[in-house]
Design a protein around this motif. Structure first.
Motif, short mmCIF file in Angstrom:
data_model
loop_
_atom_site.label_atom_id
_atom_site.label_comp_id
_atom_site.label_asym_id
_atom_site.label_seq_id
_atom_site.Cartn_x
_atom_site.Cartn_y
_atom_site.Cartn_z
N HIS A 1 41.44 37.53 67.38
CA HIS A 1 41.63 36.49 68.08
C HIS A 1 43.20 36.35 68.45
N TYR B 1 46.93 24.66 68.71
CA TYR B 1 46.55 25.99 68.97
C TYR B 1 45.89 25.76 70.27
N ILE C 1 41.99 31.06 74.20
CA ILE C 1 41.86 32.21 73.10
C ILE C 1 41.25 33.60 73.63
N ASP D 1 40.18 37.62 72.89
CA ASP D 1 39.81 38.68 71.68
C ASP D 1 40.46 39.99 71.96
N THR E 1 42.93 35.64 63.41
CA THR E 1 43.48 34.93 64.26
C THR E 1 45.21 35.18 64.40
N TRP E 2 45.64 35.21 65.38
CA TRP E 2 46.95 35.56 65.66
C TRP E 2 47.52 34.54 66.72
N ARG F 1 50.40 36.24 62.41
CA ARG F 1 48.94 35.96 62.02
C ARG F 1 48.94 34.45 61.61
N HIS G 1 42.33 24.48 67.15
CA HIS G 1 41.56 25.58 66.84
C HIS G 1 40.00 25.31 66.52
#
Length: 183
Positions: free
Chosen positions: A61, A88, A93, A95, A149-150, A173, A181
Motif C-alpha cells: 500500500h 496518513y 490509499i 495498492d 505500507t509506504w 516505508r 491509517h
C-alpha cells in the motif's frame, strides 16, 4: 459540542503556510516523525516498490502524509496556540496495482464514552480510586503490522541535497502507525 468546536479551530492551508506560529507547529510535528515513523535514507520510487510486490505475488500500500493544523483555545487570544499534526490520508490509499486499498475492518477501537463512564462509576464506589494517564504520541509508538505500507511525503519535507529530486514518486516505508491509517 458547540462549545468544544469554538475551542478548536481548523487552520486553513494558506494560514499554515503564512503564519510563522502555525508553520512552526506543523514543522515540529514533522520533525518528531522523521526517523521515527519512517527512515528518510530508505527512499525508493513507488513504481519500483509496486513492481517488486507484484512480481513476488504480494501486495503493498501507498498513501500520503498530510499535515493539518488547529488552533486550540481560539476563542481566547491569551490561551490560543497552534497544534500541528501529520496524518496518513486514509481516503487516498492505493495498492501495488493502482487500486483503492480495501480494509476488512478497522483495527483500532478507541475507548467509548460508555467505557469512560463505567470507569468513573467504579472510581466513585467505596474504596476505589481511578487515575488517568496519557502517553506522549501514543498512536505512533505502535509498529506497523500487516500489509507493507509506504508513504509519500510533501516536497517541503524531502531532505535537501539527498537526491530525492532525482527519484520519480519517492516513497519511504511506514514503520510506525500514523494517525489516520485504518489499521
Amino acid at each position: 459540542k458547540k462549545q468544544f468546536l469554538k475551542c478548536i479551530e481548523h487552520v486553513k492551508k494558506k494560514e499554515q503556510l503564512e503564519n510563522p506560529e502555525a508553520k512552526k507547529s506543523v514543522q515540529i510535528e514533522w520533525d518528531k516523525l522523521h526517523g521515527k515513523c519512517w527512515d528518510l535514507k530508505d527512499v525508493r520510487p513507488w513504481q519500483q516498490v509496486a513492481a517488486e510486490a507484484r512480481n513476488e505475488g504480494r501486495n503493498a500500500h501507498v498513501g500520503w502524509a498530510t499535515p493539518i493544523c488547529v488552533q486550540k483555545h481560539s476563542e481566547n487570544p491569551l490561551l490560543a496556540k497552534y497544534k500541528g499534526r501529520v496524518v496518513y490520508s486514509g481516503d487516498r490509499i492505493r495498492d501495488a496495482y493502482g487500486q483503492n486499498a480495501i480494509f476488512a475492518e478497522l483495527q483500532s477501537a478507541p475507548a467509548s464514552m460508555e467505557a469512560a463512564k463505567a470507569a468513573d462509576a467504579f472510581g466513585i464506589a467505596g474504596g476505589n480510586v481511578v487515575e488517568t494517564a496519557d502517553a506522549v504520541q501514543a498512536y505512533i509508538q505502535a509498529d506497523m503490522q500487516g500489509m507493507e505500507t509506504w508513504v509519500r511525503l510533501p516536497v517541503d519535507q524531502w531532505p535537501v541535497g539527498k537526491g530525492w529530486d532525482n527519484i520519480k514518486d519517492p516513497v519511504v516505508r511506514l514503520t510506525k502507525a500514523l494517525y489516520g491509517h485504518p489499521l
